[in-house]
Write a protein that holds these residues in place. Sequence first.
Motif, short mmCIF file in Angstrom:
data_model
loop_
_atom_site.label_atom_id
_atom_site.label_comp_id
_atom_site.label_asym_id
_atom_site.label_seq_id
_atom_site.Cartn_x
_atom_site.Cartn_y
_atom_site.Cartn_z
N GLY A 185 18.68 -35.62 -21.36
CA GLY A 185 19.87 -35.53 -20.54
C GLY A 185 21.13 -35.93 -21.27
O GLY A 185 21.14 -36.28 -22.45
N SER A 186 22.22 -35.87 -20.52
CA SER A 186 23.52 -36.27 -21.04
C SER A 186 24.46 -36.42 -19.86
O SER A 186 24.09 -36.17 -18.71
CB SER A 186 24.05 -35.25 -22.04
N GLY A 188 26.84 -34.63 -18.91
CA GLY A 188 27.16 -33.35 -18.29
C GLY A 188 26.34 -32.25 -18.91
O GLY A 188 25.85 -32.35 -20.05
N ALA A 189 26.18 -31.14 -18.17
CA ALA A 189 25.34 -30.03 -18.65
C ALA A 189 25.87 -29.45 -19.95
O ALA A 189 25.10 -28.98 -20.80
CB ALA A 189 25.25 -28.95 -17.57
N GLU A 190 27.20 -29.49 -20.12
CA GLU A 190 27.78 -28.91 -21.33
C GLU A 190 27.47 -29.72 -22.58
O GLU A 190 27.63 -29.24 -23.70
CB GLU A 190 29.29 -28.77 -21.16
N ARG A 192 24.41 -31.12 -23.14
CA ARG A 192 22.96 -31.16 -23.35
C ARG A 192 22.53 -30.17 -24.42
O ARG A 192 22.93 -29.01 -24.41
CB ARG A 192 22.23 -30.84 -22.05
N GLU A 220 16.50 -36.75 -14.17
CA GLU A 220 16.16 -35.87 -15.29
C GLU A 220 14.69 -35.48 -15.31
O GLU A 220 14.20 -34.95 -16.31
CB GLU A 220 16.56 -36.54 -16.60
N LEU A 223 14.19 -31.78 -15.95
CA LEU A 223 14.29 -31.41 -17.37
C LEU A 223 12.98 -31.67 -18.09
O LEU A 223 12.54 -30.88 -18.94
CB LEU A 223 15.42 -32.19 -18.04
N THR A 262 24.74 -39.39 -25.03
CA THR A 262 24.18 -40.07 -23.87
C THR A 262 24.13 -41.57 -24.11
O THR A 262 24.16 -42.04 -25.26
CB THR A 262 22.76 -39.53 -23.58
#
Length: 773
Positions: A185-186, A188-190, A192, A220, A223, A262
Amino acid sequence: MAYDPGKKLLIIKLSSLGDIVHSMPVAMALKRHRPDLEIHWLVRDQFADLLAAHPAVDKVIQVRRKPGLSEIFRLRRQLRSEQYDTSVDLQSLARSAVATWFSRAKLRLGYHRQQEGAWLFSKAVAPKVPGEHVIRQYGALAEALGCPIDPIEFGLSPQPEAVQRICEKLEQIGVNGPFVALNLGSGGAEKRWPVEHYARLVPMLRSAGLTPVVIGSPGEVSLYEELCKFVGEKVPSLVGQTSIAELVAVLSRCAAHVGADTGSSHIAVALGRPVVSVMGPTLPERSGPFERREFTLYKGPDGLTSISPEEVLAVLMRALRPTERADSAQAKEAVYWPYFPVRRPPTFIWRFCFGIVGYSLYCIYATLAIPYLVLQAVKRHWSGRYATLGLRRTLGGTRPPRRGNWVVLVGTGLGETRTAINAAASLQKTRNPDIAVALEYGEVARSLKGSYSFPLLVAPFNNPISVAINLIKFRPRALIFIEHARNLHWTFWSRVFGAKTLLVNVNISERKAQRYSKYPFSSVLFNSVDLVIAQSDEHRDRLIRSGVQEHRIRVAGPAMVNEVPEEHRPAIIEKWKNLLGIDGARPVVVAGSTHAEDERVLIEAFAKFRKTFPDAVLCIAPRKLHRVPGVDKVLRDTKTEFVRRSELPAKLPPSGVVQIDTQGELSELYCLATVAFVGGSFVPNHGGHTPLEAISWGVPVTIGTNFLHQEAVVYASRDAGVLTICRNAEELADEWLRIAGDPSTRAELEAKCRELLARHQKVYEAWYDALWE
């Protein structure tokens, strides 16, 4: 000119995980240059564990993400009462600005990128070099107070309790060597790195001799499931299973960390672990791993997906080279894995002297407690708890029915006594008719309803008089202690009478093994007997680390107790059918030995289960009777109608929920269960409870992920296909639906339960045979 921070300072940094880590050098610099300065930190409650043991922070003040009006006023009163001299706002947003105003500090400094009106409440301090790493930008505020930020120190270290828990969790998922932590994860999706890239990296790590372990928050889990689909198998995972303190602990034990932008990356940097970061679109020079630019992959704002797993692996091996490629196995163990010192077993003389002294102190304690024990014995006798035994037998007056080579099984607790009785019944048929059981719980014998044919030796409250009288009358050749040998009266007097002693069914957690290895007197619990039989090879290894000589340990597997005699089962089934007013076609979920954390998950899972089976019944039996009001509260909070067992027979509510508010009936209630749930397994750091009562009725079992004290039984049941470990309510509901949806599956699982019990009945014979080696 530098400002004077005064005597008391408040740091305001509410979130997020990585930003709080980046702020820690400010606190360290202040405390390093001003040891007399009292530093408080205002932080969001979900991140408070990160600062709980920080050496530079004297007090942590917590606030929720969305505080209510009453909490806001409470925070205002608390901050004003502290009378701060200085406040340092490292957040510089509206919420932190309000907290700055609440503090009424004489000097108010803030991070230079002030937003949402924060400039109205604090003075901005600009960094010397615009665009430098955020740690140095934060450090400008410490330098404004006359405290240079260099050398950069984080002051972050794992908490010992969290390390113990993580060692246990890693062992549960089969990780016992160097591992690489992967965070999918991170923020935001942008930010990752694609999951399919991680999936390609996993086999590469294994080929390099490294075990991948996926970490992350509960959000997460999806994911991780996507990763497993790409890999084609389960990857060791702690996703959603760690607190903040445990996240720090697991990162302190990893060989390296691989992830995007992250918080866990920054924690690993603060702990001094090798970190490989895959970044974009954020700039690594500003917010990447501090001073780890050579191990950070960045290909521009839009180049994140173009970074290949092969590139990541190459950088990882380069990051590991100073340590991972070291030839010294001892150095490798010290760096990557907790070292458990193996204490040299005590000598015979030391054990003998300690035995005499220890038993003398034990007798002094028992003598002082005699008045209390007498009153309790009388109370229990008149209340009927020993009614089936009689007062004479309760005080040690049991006579052996014949002369013989008696073997006495000793159970010091309720569960251990049940195991002893089951073992006695089995051994009486297969090995030796001269079997007796010593117990402290008369209610166990009462519940047997005369179904036993062996003598019962009673020594209430561990009193030495009853122990001595029983041993004088029976003169046993051997004593078998179930799971514990804490009753020193039995162990000491058995030595006096020359009886051989055996400690069986031993399960010892990793946490206990570490504790026993540290304290010099702990091994007396095991060295007071002749032979120790463990439930598994893992428990054997832990016993060795605890100071037990290797040649005195055997492994026989866990004992599987068949709780209810076959002849009593038809009457029990009929009783519960009448009480609940149901027939065998209606799905019944029985949840036993539950705690509050379990009950919330159960109600959520049961709601999903009833969408497919609207007539299903859920019976909740709390661990202790004093928890009945707590179950009431959980059910009412979730707006769940219920009826109590004490009100039966009665019409079941539309929700189908029954709360068991009586004692001693759980083992019977499983007779109607379609599937069972065993409590304590959704309680963090809890040892869990035994699934054997349900399995003895042929009922498949579901549990959570916390079963520290039941490892061998749980794993044996899981391998036999009669137990499923579930991580959340959704997995619970899915497993219940699988079992209830197909009658053939239910019949197959019942047959597997009986096969498992039959196979493990041979464990008792292994105990008995070990006596005569």
